[in-house]
Write a protein that holds these residues in place. Structure first.
Motif, PDB file in Angstrom:
ATOM      1  N   ALA A   5     -19.736  24.217  20.197  1.00 10.00           N
ATOM      2  CA  ALA A   5     -19.046  23.577  19.080  1.00 10.00           C
ATOM      3  C   ALA A   5     -18.095  24.563  18.413  1.00 10.00           C
ATOM      4  CB  ALA A   5     -20.069  23.050  18.079  1.00 10.00           C
ATOM      5  N   THR A   6     -18.550  25.802  18.244  1.00  7.54           N
ATOM      6  CA  THR A   6     -17.710  26.814  17.594  1.00  7.54           C
ATOM      7  C   THR A   6     -16.423  27.030  18.373  1.00  7.54           C
ATOM      8  OG1 THR A   6     -19.657  27.940  16.692  1.00  7.54           O
ATOM      9  CG2 THR A   6     -17.609  29.201  16.804  1.00  7.54           C
ATOM     10  N   ALA A   7     -16.546  27.187  19.676  1.00  4.36           N
ATOM     11  CA  ALA A   7     -15.360  27.403  20.504  1.00  4.36           C
ATOM     12  C   ALA A   7     -14.413  26.214  20.422  1.00  4.36           C
ATOM     13  CB  ALA A   7     -15.773  27.647  21.954  1.00  4.36           C
ATOM     14  N   SER A   8     -14.961  25.005  20.408  1.00  7.81           N
ATOM     15  CA  SER A   8     -14.122  23.807  20.328  1.00  7.81           C
ATOM     16  C   SER A   8     -13.378  23.743  19.009  1.00  7.81           C
ATOM     17  CB  SER A   8     -14.980  22.552  20.500  1.00  7.81           C
ATOM     18  OG  SER A   8     -15.510  22.469  21.796  1.00  7.81           O
ATOM     19  N   PHE A   9     -14.073  23.999  17.911  1.00  5.09           N
ATOM     20  CA  PHE A   9     -13.427  23.914  16.605  1.00  5.09           C
ATOM     21  C   PHE A   9     -12.415  25.038  16.403  1.00  5.09           C
ATOM     22  CE2 PHE A   9     -17.313  21.411  15.298  1.00  5.09           C
ATOM     23  CZ  PHE A   9     -16.612  20.215  15.157  1.00  5.09           C
ATOM     24  N   TRP A  52     -20.474  18.286  20.509  1.00  2.00           N
ATOM     25  CA  TRP A  52     -21.440  19.378  20.618  1.00  2.00           C
ATOM     26  C   TRP A  52     -22.474  19.313  19.500  1.00  2.00           C
ATOM     27  CZ3 TRP A  52     -22.712  22.557  24.370  1.00  2.00           C
ATOM     28  CH2 TRP A  52     -21.789  22.851  25.372  1.00  2.00           C
ATOM     29  N   LEU A  53     -22.052  18.866  18.330  1.00  2.85           N
ATOM     30  CA  LEU A  53     -22.979  18.752  17.206  1.00  2.85           C
ATOM     31  C   LEU A  53     -23.836  17.499  17.291  1.00  2.85           C
ATOM     32  CD1 LEU A  53     -20.614  19.812  14.270  1.00  2.85           C
ATOM     33  CD2 LEU A  53     -22.266  21.233  15.499  1.00  2.85           C
ATOM     34  N   THR A  54     -23.310  16.462  17.926  1.00  6.01           N
ATOM     35  CA  THR A  54     -23.978  15.163  17.953  1.00  6.01           C
ATOM     36  C   THR A  54     -24.981  15.023  19.099  1.00  6.01           C
ATOM     37  OG1 THR A  54     -22.053  14.106  16.945  1.00  6.01           O
ATOM     38  CG2 THR A  54     -23.607  12.667  18.107  1.00  6.01           C
ATOM     39  N   LEU A  55     -24.595  15.431  20.283  1.00  8.50           N
ATOM     40  CA  LEU A  55     -25.411  15.165  21.473  1.00  8.50           C
ATOM     41  C   LEU A  55     -26.810  15.783  21.433  1.00  8.50           C
ATOM     42  CD1 LEU A  55     -22.691  15.439  24.275  1.00  8.50           C
ATOM     43  CD2 LEU A  55     -23.752  13.373  23.353  1.00  8.50           C
ATOM     44  N   PRO A  56     -26.989  17.005  20.924  1.00 15.53           N
ATOM     45  CA  PRO A  56     -28.357  17.559  20.907  1.00 15.53           C
ATOM     46  C   PRO A  56     -29.319  16.808  19.999  1.00 15.53           C
ATOM     47  CG  PRO A  56     -26.719  19.301  20.670  1.00 15.53           C
ATOM     48  CD  PRO A  56     -26.003  18.005  20.484  1.00 15.53           C
ATOM     49  N   HIS A  57     -28.812  15.962  19.126  1.00 12.25           N
ATOM     50  CA  HIS A  57     -29.670  15.254  18.166  1.00 12.25           C
ATOM     51  C   HIS A  57     -29.826  13.783  18.500  1.00 12.25           C
ATOM     52  CE1 HIS A  57     -29.615  18.834  15.704  1.00 12.25           C
ATOM     53  NE2 HIS A  57     -28.298  18.859  15.804  1.00 12.25           N
ATOM     54  N   GLY A  58     -29.644  13.459  19.760  1.00  7.49           N
ATOM     55  CA  GLY A  58     -29.828  12.083  20.203  1.00  7.49           C
ATOM     56  C   GLY A  58     -28.526  11.485  20.669  1.00  7.49           C
ATOM     57  N   GLY A 130     -24.265  24.218  29.916  1.00 10.02           N
ATOM     58  CA  GLY A 130     -23.311  24.808  28.995  1.00 10.02           C
ATOM     59  C   GLY A 130     -21.965  24.138  28.955  1.00 10.02           C
ATOM     60  N   HIS A 131     -21.868  22.908  29.449  1.00 10.40           N
ATOM     61  CA  HIS A 131     -20.624  22.158  29.463  1.00 10.40           C
ATOM     62  C   HIS A 131     -20.896  20.733  28.975  1.00 10.40           C
ATOM     63  CE1 HIS A 131     -18.628  25.212  32.033  1.00 10.40           C
ATOM     64  NE2 HIS A 131     -19.823  25.311  32.589  1.00 10.40           N
ATOM     65  N   ILE A 132     -19.837  20.037  28.569  1.00 11.46           N
ATOM     66  CA  ILE A 132     -19.951  18.613  28.271  1.00 11.46           C
ATOM     67  C   ILE A 132     -19.497  17.835  29.488  1.00 11.46           C
ATOM     68  CG2 ILE A 132     -19.046  16.695  26.909  1.00 11.46           C
ATOM     69  CD1 ILE A 132     -19.001  18.439  24.501  1.00 11.46           C
TER      70      ILE A 132
END
Length: 218
Positions: A5-9, A52-58, A130-132
């Motif tokens: 997420a950091t790299a994307s932002f 990146w922030l959303t997917l790990p939480h469902g 490590g990828h989307i």
């Protein structure tokens, strides 16, 4: 982007800043579509940051459904139409314009097919290695992939302006690299290469601005 997420932002913020500066250097209406490209890539990178922030939480919420759709609409049907038209508007050489028109015709066909595929089939995203990875129940043929490359990268490569032509080379090399080494994550990786590559547009518009200043001072 394919790391975090950091790299994307960070990529979104940097590319967006470059895009804003580039747009301030454009002086003709025909230049604005190309000048705005870094801003569009910044939006795409921001979408991936949100994923990146959303997917790990469902992965079953509204955001996890809408964000992949938004990214895919940019990455697949948008660019094959926008890219050749943007390059065409910037070009003055008649023969090059004719070839770009051919790319635009191919792009419209590819875009229509990809849009139909996105809207009529299931899609989603997941984090893997490590990828989307963008998921779909339909796999496009190699011919569609080649047509997509021709529509998105070739018009810029054909440009008579060096920096724009350099962007075309970066897009095609990035696409080839993503295809060979990151096939499962192709959409994400290709868009990252394109976002980085679009920075060369700033050099083009800055060079043009300084040229106008020299002429005005002469």
């Amino acid at each position: 982007m394919c790391f975090s997420a950091t790299a994307s932002f960070v990529a979104a913020g940097f590319t967006g800043m470059v895009g804003v500066i580039t747009m301030t250097r454009a002086t003709r209406k025909s230049e604005f579509p190309v000048a705005a490209m870094p801003c569009v890539f910044a939006v795409q990178q921001a979408i991936e940051g949100a994923l990146w922030l959303t997917l790990p939480h469902g992965g079953d919420g509204a955001a996890a459904t809408m964000l992949p759709l938004a990214f895919l609409l940019f990455a697949e049907p948008f660019w094959p139409v926008f890219a050749p038209i943007a390059a065409l508007l910037l070009e003055t050489d008649r023969k090059r314009r004719q070839m770009m028109l051919g790319c635009a015709a191919v792009g419209i066909c590819v875009s229509a097919y990809l849009l139909w595929s996105i809207l009529t089939r299931t899609h989603g995203a997941m984090i893997q290695d490590g990828h989307i990875m963008y998921l779909t129940d339909h796999r496009s043929s190699e011919w569609i992939g080649l047509a997509y490359l021709a529509a998105t990268g070739l018009p810029f490569l054909l440009s008579s302006r060096r920096a724009v032509s350099a962007l075309g080379a970066i897009l095609l090399v990035g696409s080839f690299t993503a295809y060979v080494f990151y096939w499962e994550f192709y959409v994400s990786v290709w868009c990252f290469f394109a976002a980085v590559g679009s920075v060369v547009l700033l050099a083009h518009f800055e060079h043009a601005r300084r040229g106008r200043q020299r002429l005005a001072g002469a």
